[in-house]
Design a protein around this motif. Structure first.
Motif, PDB file in Angstrom:
ATOM      1  N   GLN A  49       0.855  -1.183   0.000  1.00 61.96           N
ATOM      2  CA  GLN A  49       0.000   0.000   0.000  1.00 61.96           C
ATOM      3  C   GLN A  49       0.894   1.237   0.000  1.00 61.96           C
ATOM      4  OE1 GLN A  49      -0.571  -2.051   3.169  1.00 61.96           O
ATOM      5  NE2 GLN A  49       1.423  -1.188   3.630  1.00 61.96           N
ATOM      6  N   ILE A  52       3.300   6.974   4.194  1.00 57.95           N
ATOM      7  CA  ILE A  52       3.831   8.337   4.285  1.00 57.95           C
ATOM      8  C   ILE A  52       5.241   8.463   3.718  1.00 57.95           C
ATOM      9  CG2 ILE A  52       2.328   9.010   6.185  1.00 57.95           C
ATOM     10  CD1 ILE A  52       4.687   8.597   8.098  1.00 57.95           C
ATOM     11  N   GLU A  91      -8.371   9.474   5.738  1.00 56.49           N
ATOM     12  CA  GLU A  91      -9.239   8.376   5.351  1.00 56.49           C
ATOM     13  C   GLU A  91      -9.372   7.363   6.473  1.00 56.49           C
ATOM     14  OE1 GLU A  91      -7.106   7.147   1.952  1.00 56.49           O
ATOM     15  OE2 GLU A  91      -8.065   8.590   0.624  1.00 56.49           O
ATOM     16  N   PHE A  92     -10.337   6.542   6.326  1.00 56.98           N
ATOM     17  CA  PHE A  92     -10.588   5.511   7.319  1.00 56.98           C
ATOM     18  C   PHE A  92      -9.362   4.633   7.528  1.00 56.98           C
ATOM     19  CE2 PHE A  92     -11.767   0.929   7.047  1.00 56.98           C
ATOM     20  CZ  PHE A  92     -11.747   0.709   8.399  1.00 56.98           C
ATOM     21  N   MET A  94      -6.051   4.305   7.812  1.00 54.49           N
ATOM     22  CA  MET A  94      -4.883   5.167   7.926  1.00 54.49           C
ATOM     23  C   MET A  94      -3.574   4.415   8.116  1.00 54.49           C
ATOM     24  SD  MET A  94      -5.785   8.096   7.147  1.00 54.49           S
ATOM     25  CE  MET A  94      -4.506   9.196   7.700  1.00 54.49           C
ATOM     26  N   HIS A  95      -3.606   3.093   8.026  1.00 51.59           N
ATOM     27  CA  HIS A  95      -2.329   2.399   7.906  1.00 51.59           C
ATOM     28  C   HIS A  95      -1.867   2.460   6.460  1.00 51.59           C
ATOM     29  CE1 HIS A  95      -3.175   0.272  11.857  1.00 51.59           C
ATOM     30  NE2 HIS A  95      -1.999   0.835  12.015  1.00 51.59           N
TER      31      HIS A  95
ATOM     32  N   VAL B  10     -14.227   2.408  12.505  1.00 50.84           N
ATOM     33  CA  VAL B  10     -13.358   3.292  13.266  1.00 50.84           C
ATOM     34  C   VAL B  10     -12.286   3.857  12.331  1.00 50.84           C
ATOM     35  CG1 VAL B  10     -11.819   3.398  15.237  1.00 50.84           C
ATOM     36  CG2 VAL B  10     -13.785   1.879  15.277  1.00 50.84           C
ATOM     37  N   THR B  11     -12.146   5.156  12.301  1.00 50.24           N
ATOM     38  CA  THR B  11     -11.127   5.739  11.435  1.00 50.24           C
ATOM     39  C   THR B  11      -9.744   5.516  12.010  1.00 50.24           C
ATOM     40  OG1 THR B  11     -11.276   7.858  12.537  1.00 50.24           O
ATOM     41  CG2 THR B  11     -12.634   7.559  10.600  1.00 50.24           C
ATOM     42  N   ARG B  12      -8.753   5.625  11.148  1.00 55.25           N
ATOM     43  CA  ARG B  12      -7.357   5.423  11.516  1.00 55.25           C
ATOM     44  C   ARG B  12      -7.131   4.088  12.226  1.00 55.25           C
ATOM     45  NH1 ARG B  12      -4.709  10.642  14.034  1.00 55.25           N
ATOM     46  NH2 ARG B  12      -6.747  11.530  14.304  1.00 55.25           N
ATOM     47  N   VAL B  13      -7.953   3.117  11.941  1.00 50.75           N
ATOM     48  CA  VAL B  13      -7.792   1.754  12.410  1.00 50.75           C
ATOM     49  C   VAL B  13      -8.014   0.885  11.187  1.00 50.75           C
ATOM     50  CG1 VAL B  13      -8.779  -0.085  13.809  1.00 50.75           C
ATOM     51  CG2 VAL B  13      -8.577   2.193  14.761  1.00 50.75           C
ATOM     52  N   GLU B  14      -7.167  -0.100  10.997  1.00 48.30           N
ATOM     53  CA  GLU B  14      -7.232  -0.881   9.776  1.00 48.30           C
ATOM     54  C   GLU B  14      -8.362  -1.910   9.834  1.00 48.30           C
ATOM     55  OE1 GLU B  14      -6.342  -1.680   6.076  1.00 48.30           O
ATOM     56  OE2 GLU B  14      -5.379  -0.158   7.300  1.00 48.30           O
ATOM     57  N   GLY B  15      -9.076  -2.087   8.733  1.00 53.67           N
ATOM     58  CA  GLY B  15     -10.070  -3.134   8.627  1.00 53.67           C
ATOM     59  C   GLY B  15     -11.467  -2.648   8.945  1.00 53.67           C
ATOM     60  N   ILE B  64      -0.126  -4.767   6.260  1.00 50.37           N
ATOM     61  CA  ILE B  64       0.323  -3.790   7.250  1.00 50.37           C
ATOM     62  C   ILE B  64       1.525  -4.333   8.018  1.00 50.37           C
ATOM     63  CG2 ILE B  64      -0.390  -2.345   9.212  1.00 50.37           C
ATOM     64  CD1 ILE B  64      -1.961  -1.943   6.544  1.00 50.37           C
ATOM     65  N   LEU B 111       5.305   4.949  12.226  1.00 56.21           N
ATOM     66  CA  LEU B 111       4.039   5.283  11.558  1.00 56.21           C
ATOM     67  C   LEU B 111       2.978   5.593  12.595  1.00 56.21           C
ATOM     68  CD1 LEU B 111       2.328   5.433   8.904  1.00 56.21           C
ATOM     69  CD2 LEU B 111       1.633   3.095   9.414  1.00 56.21           C
ATOM     70  N   PHE B 114       3.931   9.162  14.423  1.00 60.50           N
ATOM     71  CA  PHE B 114       3.887  10.385  13.628  1.00 60.50           C
ATOM     72  C   PHE B 114       2.567  10.552  12.876  1.00 60.50           C
ATOM     73  CE2 PHE B 114       8.454   9.768  14.158  1.00 60.50           C
ATOM     74  CZ  PHE B 114       8.840  11.037  14.530  1.00 60.50           C
ATOM     75  N   HIS B 115       1.996   9.450  12.476  1.00 69.56           N
ATOM     76  CA  HIS B 115       0.835   9.535  11.598  1.00 69.56           C
ATOM     77  C   HIS B 115      -0.480   9.379  12.343  1.00 69.56           C
ATOM     78  CE1 HIS B 115      -1.202   9.589   7.869  1.00 69.56           C
ATOM     79  NE2 HIS B 115      -1.330   8.304   7.689  1.00 69.56           N
ATOM     80  N   LEU B 116      -0.485   8.505  13.354  1.00 69.70           N
ATOM     81  CA  LEU B 116      -1.758   8.174  13.984  1.00 69.70           C
ATOM     82  C   LEU B 116      -1.968   8.821  15.349  1.00 69.70           C
ATOM     83  CD1 LEU B 116      -1.945   4.376  13.045  1.00 69.70           C
ATOM     84  CD2 LEU B 116      -2.831   6.330  11.799  1.00 69.70           C
ATOM     85  N   ARG B 386       2.277  -4.676  17.565  1.00 69.57           N
ATOM     86  CA  ARG B 386       1.023  -4.501  18.306  1.00 69.57           C
ATOM     87  C   ARG B 386       0.879  -5.483  19.458  1.00 69.57           C
ATOM     88  NH1 ARG B 386       1.080  -3.516  13.259  1.00 69.57           N
ATOM     89  NH2 ARG B 386       0.150  -1.587  12.512  1.00 69.57           N
ATOM     90  N   ASP B 451      -3.129   0.513  18.600  1.00 69.22           N
ATOM     91  CA  ASP B 451      -2.723   0.396  17.193  1.00 69.22           C
ATOM     92  C   ASP B 451      -3.300  -0.865  16.563  1.00 69.22           C
ATOM     93  OD1 ASP B 451      -1.533   1.092  14.825  1.00 69.22           O
ATOM     94  OD2 ASP B 451       0.432   0.300  15.329  1.00 69.22           O
ATOM     95  N   PRO B 452      -4.599  -1.097  16.726  1.00 73.33           N
ATOM     96  CA  PRO B 452      -5.135  -2.369  16.237  1.00 73.33           C
ATOM     97  C   PRO B 452      -5.043  -2.478  14.726  1.00 73.33           C
ATOM     98  CG  PRO B 452      -6.924  -0.887  16.787  1.00 73.33           C
ATOM     99  CD  PRO B 452      -5.654  -0.224  17.255  1.00 73.33           C
TER     100      PRO B 452
END
Lengths: 167, 484
Positions: A49, A52, A91-92, A94-95, B10-15, B64, B111, B114-116, B386, B451-452
């Motif tokens: 994917q 950043i 976006e949803f 975010m990974h 849930v945003t910023r959570v994968e899946g 991921i 990641l 800094f990002h989440l 995680r 960080d799920p």
């Protein structure tokens, strides 16, 4: 465009999830084509994917073409569209981030904005298999045939603008 | 009137996931649940495949953290091919795998920070969602954003060099590895132009930790009291009690620090851990058998690891660990948001380990694979970024996998994530009629601390927008909010 200008073709998706591997399969075809035709102005990259750190990767290119599989109903085989950095949004998932997010982050951090396009290739099957569906393979061939002139031309930016308009 | 609030997903959570919060007629929170709504049964897909394919096959699970699955599967197969349980590999084999693993840790933790999570700290949990992300950081603190980008990139390059490629890496094979590091690769990571070299990464990891600590001491009340609740903690630890993210024995402590799982062999995990199925979620609920479903659940991940270990075997991270432990007088830390603090100490440790391994000549050795007497069953346990990740395989006489069981980190954290959501919901949603964006984000902050990776836990693919639904006691919709 000068001789030092590089065009980055960047495919993404998980080849272990059937048609999600369309981006990686496209890059494989580009890599083969680069070798066959001794092309020096094209570089490729590929990952599960976008993320950043790709802001740094794209900052070194004059132009970027992202390639991804798509589930979009309104895409028949493939689509080519310009990436608008101003479309970047949280976006949803975010990974991972979108092409517009990568370009926008590149612009904010490095002060450069490579021209970018996105090729979306329609996929249909997403299970735990390596093999892509037959329809996805056909779409991949169509997209690559459409894109070949871009790889060969001495004026790729002009051509891709023309292709975008045409598409 | 009782109400039910649903946050989906849930945003910023994968899946795929959604949160449902049920209120009673007085507006009190009765119950909160993090639902996992998709399951594809990955274990079924590997059955019948030759065992040696597993380290590559399992990377289909998740884009991921494929390295964690790759290594956990390889460790299980080490046992099957008779190469031992983590200590039987050649020195080059083990060190190359460790380098890959610490590269994964470094980029994954970078990641997350800094990002989440950093956007929540820089702009506030109730800050403008339009800038509450790394692009907002790039606008207000570009140097910090560059650090995030380049730390990710460094970790990814380590993975590429050790796993062979970014996608479907093949570096780890049953009994060892298929390549070591070349001198050129080693020198590039050690002496490469700034910032992409090991020294710079150590220094940036220290700066990131300092950034968080400044925020923490300025916002101590918020950090300490956001989703604070006691729990058990589980991880692998090195046999001498050191932090070891790649190999060790299983240890669990309770909320007061008493050992409740005392350094047991990972091959025996099934004797100690059981998984409960609940009708409303596809994600199981693991717990320690001896303590039962009610008292045996535990946390995994950075917070848990720094609660189970005795020390960190790298100097800079150890010094930070001592300061961190002093905050709770040496007792286990049960503050949910201290997960970020612990994660950054681990990031520093990973950077130190990468530098140490790169300076070790054995990383360039040519003795790559250990062979031994094959057996039918093996367990590979690793600390993924995680949390604890279990891979368990059994093969038949034709060398095909006939049984696979995976307990992924996010599944191990299922119960504590639910409790964290409940804690926050009670605090911010009690008596409220309208769901606001800050409320939604506060719930997500609680989940995000873990960080799920629901992609791992459910094997989901795809994206969904965020939706919150408010239902009355008859489950009729009163309000619904949706965002991307």
């Amino acid at each position: 465009m000068t001789d030092s200008d590089k065009i980055l073709i960047y495919g993404y998706g998980n080849p272990g999830r059937q048609d999600d591997g369309l981006g990686a399969a496209f890059i494989q075809k580009v890599d083969d084509f680069i070798i066959q035709n001794t092309l020096h102005h094209i570089v490729t990259d590929c990952n599960y994917q976008l993320n950043i750190e790709d802001a740094d990767t794209v900052s070194k290119a004059t132009a970027v073409v992202f390639v991804d599989a798509s589930q979009e109903e309104n895409i028949e085989h493939f689509s080519l569209s310009e990436v608008d950095a101003s479309d970047a949004r949280v976006e949803f998932s975010m990974h991972a981030v979108s092409p517009s997010f990568v370009i926008d982050l590149c612009r904010k951090i490095y002060g450069v904005t490579p021209i970018a396009w996105l090729i979306h290739i329609k996929g249909y099957e997403w299970d735990f298999k390596e093999e892509m569906s037959e329809k996805a393979k056909e779409n991949l061939e169509m997209a690559f045939d459409f894109f070949k002139p871009f790889l060969l031309t001495k004026q790729p930016l002009t051509l891709i603008n023309a292709l975008t308009t045409e598409n | 009137m009782s109400k039910k609030i649903t946050i989906e997903p849930v945003t910023r959570v994968e899946g795929h996931g959604k949160v449902t919060i049920l209120m009673d007629e007085q507006g009190n929170i009765q119950q909160s649940r993090l639902h996992i709504v998709e399951f594809r049964g990955f274990e079924r897909f590997v059955q019948g495949r030759p065992y040696w394919e597993a380290p590559v096959l399992v990377q289909r699970l998740c884009g991921i953290c494929p390295v964690s699955h790759h290594l956990a599967a390889a460790k299980a197969l080490d046992v099957i091919v008779g190469a031992g349980t983590g200590e039987g590999l050649t020195r080059t084999g083990e060190k190359m795998r460790r380098l890959m693993h610490y590269g994964q840790f470094f980029q994954s933790h970078a990641l997350h920070f800094f990002h989440l999570s950093a956007p929540d700290f820089l702009f506030g949990v109730d800050g403008d969602p339009a800038i509450r992300n790394i692009i907002g950081i790039a606008l207000t603190n570009p140097a910090l954003a560059v650090q995030g980008v380049m730390m990710r990139k460094f970790g990814q390059e380590i993975i590429r060099a050790t796993a062979g490629k970014k996608i479907h890496g093949t570096g780890a094979i049953p009994g060892g590895i298929n390549k070591s590091l070349s001198i050129e690769e080693r020198d590039e990571f050690l002496k490469g132009a700034d910032p992409l070299n090991a020294d710079k990464m150590v220094s940036w990891a220290e700066e990131a930790l300092d950034f968080f600590k400044k925020y923490y001491f300025a916002n101590k009340d918020f950090i300490d009291n956001f989703a604070f609740f006691p729990s058990n903690h589980l991880s692998i630890v090195r046999k001498d009690g050191a932090l070891d993210l790649y190999n060790g024995v299983l240890r669990a402590v309770d909320a007061d620090g008493k050992k409740i799982l005392n350094d047991v062999d990972c091959q025996e995990y099934a004797n100690y851990i059981e998984e409960e199925v609940r009708s409303w979620s596809y994600m199981k609920f693991p717990y320690l058998k001896e303590y039962g479903k009610e008292k045996g659940w535990y946390r995994v991940g950075p917070l848990a690891r720094l609660n189970t270990i005795d020390f960190i075997p790298t100097p800079l991270a150890q010094a930070e660990f001592e300061k961190y432990k002093a905050l709770t007088n040496g007792k286990p830390n049960n503050h949910c948001l201290h997960m970020h603090y612990a994660r950054l100490i681990e990031t520093l440790h990973a950077a130190e380990m990468i530098r140490e391994l790169l300076n070790d000549p054995e990383i360039m050795g040519d003795d790559l694979v250990t062979k031994g007497q094959k057996i039918k069953e093996g367990v590979g346990v690793i600390e993924a970024p995680r949390g604890t990740l279990f891979h368990h395989y059994r093969i038949n006489d034709n060398d095909q996998i006939e049984m696979a069981n995976l307990i992924v980190s996010t599944t191990n954290n299922n119960e504590p994530m639910n409790r964290s959501v409940n804690f926050v919901a009670k605090k911010i949603m009690t008596g409220k009629e309208i769901i606001t964006e800050p409320m939604m984000n506060a719930v997500e902050v609680a989940i995000r601390a873990y960080d799920p990776c629901l992609s791992c836990a459910t094997h989901a693919l795809g994206k969904m927008p965020l939706e919150i639904t408010l239902l009355d006691h008859n489950e009729q919709v009163i309000d619904r909010k949706r965002s991307h």
